[in-house]
Design an enzyme around this catalytic site. Structure first.
Site, PDB file in Angstrom:
ATOM      1  N   HIS A 108      14.053 -14.654  12.448  1.00  0.00           N
ATOM      2  CA  HIS A 108      13.593 -14.640  13.835  1.00  0.00           C
ATOM      3  C   HIS A 108      12.088 -14.772  13.989  1.00  0.00           C
ATOM      4  O   HIS A 108      11.628 -15.295  15.005  1.00  0.00           O
ATOM      5  CB  HIS A 108      14.033 -13.343  14.517  1.00  0.00           C
ATOM      6  CG  HIS A 108      15.512 -13.223  14.659  1.00  0.00           C
ATOM      7  ND1 HIS A 108      16.092 -12.281  15.474  1.00  0.00           N
ATOM      8  CD2 HIS A 108      16.547 -13.897  14.087  1.00  0.00           C
ATOM      9  CE1 HIS A 108      17.417 -12.384  15.415  1.00  0.00           C
ATOM     10  NE2 HIS A 108      17.707 -13.357  14.560  1.00  0.00           N
ATOM     11  N   CYS A 141       0.875  -1.169   0.000  1.00  0.00           N
ATOM     12  CA  CYS A 141       0.000   0.000   0.000  1.00  0.00           C
ATOM     13  C   CYS A 141       0.914   1.221   0.000  1.00  0.00           C
ATOM     14  O   CYS A 141       2.119   1.085  -0.182  1.00  0.00           O
ATOM     15  CB  CYS A 141      -0.989  -0.008   1.175  1.00  0.00           C
ATOM     16  SG  CYS A 141      -0.300   0.244   2.816  1.00  0.00           S
TER      17      CYS A 141
END
Length: 143
Positions: free
Chosen positions: A95, A62
């Site tokens: 992670h 966006c």
């Protein structure tokens, strides 16, 4: 062949088309949801998330990347990460096992977007100490 879903609102349509064109020759199974007119980003985030399985990869775009990432993270099988440079994309995969990359079309250029995307797609989840945290993300309603 890995499936990659790409969706954007109107502000991200040009960058989304560019990234679809960039990925086509690389052999991915692409599913692109790119509007021709003005649309609301939550609708296109939902379209991607409802069609995507957890093991797939997604790209949402966006204007800022913020709204579409907030919308995507409402879905329990989605771990969407807003990235503006390759290091955040690398860490989001290593992670957080992020499966959706969010980009702000008004904040980064096409070359940077390609670099971020390549890093996102080529980085594996480390597992190990991160697994219990990912499990918490999958099961919690509120932290």
């Amino acid at each position: 062949m890995q499936t990659i879903f790409i969706a954007s609102d109107h502000a991200g349509a040009s960058l989304a088309h560019h990234l679809c064109d960039f990925l086509k020759p690389l052999g991915y199974d692409l599913k692109c949801f790119i509007p021709e007119q003005k649309v609301d980003y939550p609708d296109y985030a939902a379209l991607l998330c409802k069609n995507m399985k957890e093991e797939d990869r997604g790209i949402l775009i966006c204007g800022s990347g913020i709204g579409i990432s907030i919308a995507a993270n409402r879905f329990s099988h989605i771990r969407a990460a807003l990235c503006s440079e390759p290091l955040s994309a690398k860490l989001s995969r290593e992670h957080n096992d992020a499966n959706v990359l969010c980009l702000g079309a008004r904040l980064i250029g096409q070359d940077m977007a390609q670099s971020i995307l390549q890093t996102f797609l080529n980085t594996e989840f480390e597992g190990g100490r991160h697994i219990p945290r990912i499990q918490k993300l999958k099961t919690c309603q509120e932290l």
